[in-house]
Design a protein around this motif. Structure first.
Motif, mmCIF file in Angstrom:
data_model
loop_
_atom_site.group_PDB
_atom_site.id
_atom_site.type_symbol
_atom_site.label_atom_id
_atom_site.label_comp_id
_atom_site.label_asym_id
_atom_site.label_seq_id
_atom_site.Cartn_x
_atom_site.Cartn_y
_atom_site.Cartn_z
ATOM 1 N N ALA A 319 0.819 -1.211 0.000
ATOM 2 C CA ALA A 319 0.000 0.000 0.000
ATOM 3 C C ALA A 319 0.855 1.263 0.000
ATOM 4 O O ALA A 319 0.337 2.372 0.118
ATOM 5 C CB ALA A 319 -0.918 -0.010 1.229
ATOM 6 N N GLY A 320 2.177 1.101 -0.083
ATOM 7 C CA GLY A 320 3.058 2.261 -0.196
ATOM 8 C C GLY A 320 3.801 2.639 1.070
ATOM 9 O O GLY A 320 4.618 3.568 1.064
ATOM 10 N N PRO A 322 6.595 2.919 3.584
ATOM 11 C CA PRO A 322 8.032 2.644 3.437
ATOM 12 C C PRO A 322 8.561 1.792 4.591
ATOM 13 O O PRO A 322 8.506 2.202 5.748
ATOM 14 C CB PRO A 322 8.656 4.044 3.457
ATOM 15 N N TRP A 415 -1.518 5.869 7.774
ATOM 16 C CA TRP A 415 -0.817 6.256 6.529
ATOM 17 C C TRP A 415 -1.638 7.290 5.764
ATOM 18 O O TRP A 415 -1.116 8.282 5.263
ATOM 19 C CB TRP A 415 -0.561 5.002 5.710
#
Ligand code: P71
Length: 444
Positions: A319-320, A322, A415
């Motif tokens: 989902a991105g 990091p 997030w």
């Protein structure tokens, strides 16, 4: 079994303020999913509980000690096995016996108590991580390796006394990443040329052995136990927190092949830990460690353990979010600087993110970054750590996939609203190991 209860979001906000934004200062009753640490939070097996019933509580020469020593020696091969109440007691005794003021102790990366105990005796704790370790988002099979070129240069240059070199397996500060057999062998060869002993900080030796099996050419056909034996055969001693890969709730040990060092260590042990056949533990604790060491090396267990940690990492990374890539053995590490680029390191982005995961979903994690490894200079300025990571550590044999699915949902919710998260500032810090008791508030 114990029930877990949900507090409301408003209750969690109040509890967080009262705890000075430091999740160590919360009561665990107020936490839904506790990923603070994989240390001592493991569930013991039926065989471990059965072994505990056999615990012999003789003050000296207990058969429980004999079983414990046989289990440790069967894996490590070391001549002297000294029980301690946990890893940091082994570290304190090791550094007290081997180090003097002004010495340098290199390590791939010292973990918090290792660094603090080394510095406490006046030695310098020098981190020599291989350069791949710093590339947070880029995968590499052995990001826990030590930089052997810098080690060789240090030893060849001379000047400072290096009483021992340590290798932390797996490397806990840098993402739970493994050290390769080739790296251990290279470190040993360099040290042997200079007569310097090599010690493993062996907390997660079984997970490291399994990563070697998966990733290093020539090891696919070996058992984790055989690989662990080879790792230890390249070292002269080890410190161990049994609270990790020996799957117990308390305990540790210190090993060496050096008779004179062992004698001095046992003398010191008697002063603060106990007689050398129990070292601050009950006989039943020694029994549980003996069984846990074997269970922690079982291949089926390790396959599930590594896969379930990766499950959490892969789902949030997709989902991105990091993270340190690839996923580590015992934990997933979020790169808090990349997650919260608007919060400067001096405002503790990892601690701020930990606070948000608690408010959002009652999840407890731990910062491995500027609060843990940075320091405030004489000028009052915060000197940031090399990285600001937020660690989600997975206790062994405790949570199910549905607990972890919930953790994924909570992280993704935070997030989505990351831009509104604010930094923190310190209101109290202790003179060493400040992260355990620090108090913070929202930065102005
Ligand atoms: C971990 C811990 C314990 C801990 C640390 C910080 C916050 C919460 C819990 C302990 C280690 C370790 C390594 C590599 C020595 C120790 C000390 N780790 N070396 O990761 O990871 O062992 O706790 O038994 O004294 O959560 P000890």
């Amino acid at each position: 079994m114990e029930p877990i209860r949900q507090r409301t979001r408003a209750e969690r906000e109040r509890l967080l303020e009262e705890a000075g934004f430091n999740l160590f200062l919360l009561n665990s009753d107020d936490i839904l999913i506790d990923l603070l640490t994989d240390s001592g939070t493991n569930a013991m097996s039926t065989e471990q509980w059965a072994a505990m019933m056999r615990g012999d509580e003789s003050y000296a020469g207990s058969p429980s000690f004999a079983r414990f020593r046989a289990a440790v020696q069967g894996i490590t091969g070391f001549r002297h096995v000294i029980p301690t109440h946990q890893g940091r007691a082994a570290e304190r005794i090791l550094f007290h016996v081997m180090c003097r003021r002004g010495d340098v102790v290199p390590n791939n990366t010292h973990f918090d108590t290792t660094r603090a105990n080394c510095e406490y005796v006046g030695a310098e704790a020098l981190d020599l991580p291989a350069p791949e370790g710093a590339e947070t988002g880029r995968p590499h099979p052995f990001k826990g390796n030590l930089d052997t070129a810098r080690l060789a240069e240090l030893l060849e240059r001379g000047g400072k006394r290096v009483p021992l070199v340590m290798l932390t397996v797996t490397n806990n500060s840098g993402g739970g990443q493994p050290v390769s057999m080739a790296n251990i062998r290279a470190v040993k060869a360099i040290c042997a040329r200079h007569g310097v002993p090599v010690y493993l900080d062996a907390c997660r030796f079984a997970e490291n052995a399994y990563f070697i099996k998966l990733r290093e050419p020539g090891y696919a056909g070996k058992t984790p136990r055989e690989i662990a034996q080879e790792m230890f055969s390249l070292a002269d001693g080890c410190t161990m927190s049994a609270k990790k890969d020996a799957i117990v709730n308390i305990g540790g040990f210190l090993c060496t092949n050096d008779d004179a060092v062992a004698q001095a260590e046992k003398d010191l042990l008697i002063l603060t830990e106990g007689f050398p056949t129990y070292g601050g533990l009950a006989g039943r604790d020694l029994e549980a460690i003996a069984v846990g060491l074997e269970e922690g090396l079982e291949e089926e267990y390790l396959r599930y353990r590594i896969a379930s940690t990766a499950y959490l990492g892969d789902h949030i990374a997709a989902a991105g979010v990091p993270i340190v890539q690839p996923p580590g053995g015992h934990a997933i590490y979020i790169d808090a600087r990349a997650f919260l680029p608007h919060i400067p390191p001096a405002q503790f982005p990892g601690v701020a993110l930990a606070a948000e995961l608690y408010v959002e979903g009652g999840i407890r994690s731990v910062e491995i970054g500027t609060l843990m490894f940075g320091e405030r200079g004489a000028d009052g300025e915060e000197r940031p750590a090399a990285q600001d990571l937020l660690r989600l550590a997975i206790p062994r044999r405790v949570y199910t996939q549905s607990h972890i699915d919930y953790v994924v949902e909570v992280i993704l919710e935070v997030w989505r609203r990351r831009e509104a998260i604010r930094g923190l500032e310190l209101t109290y810090q202790a003179p060493f190991l400040r992260h355990f008791t620090a108090r913070l508030r929202r930065a102005a």
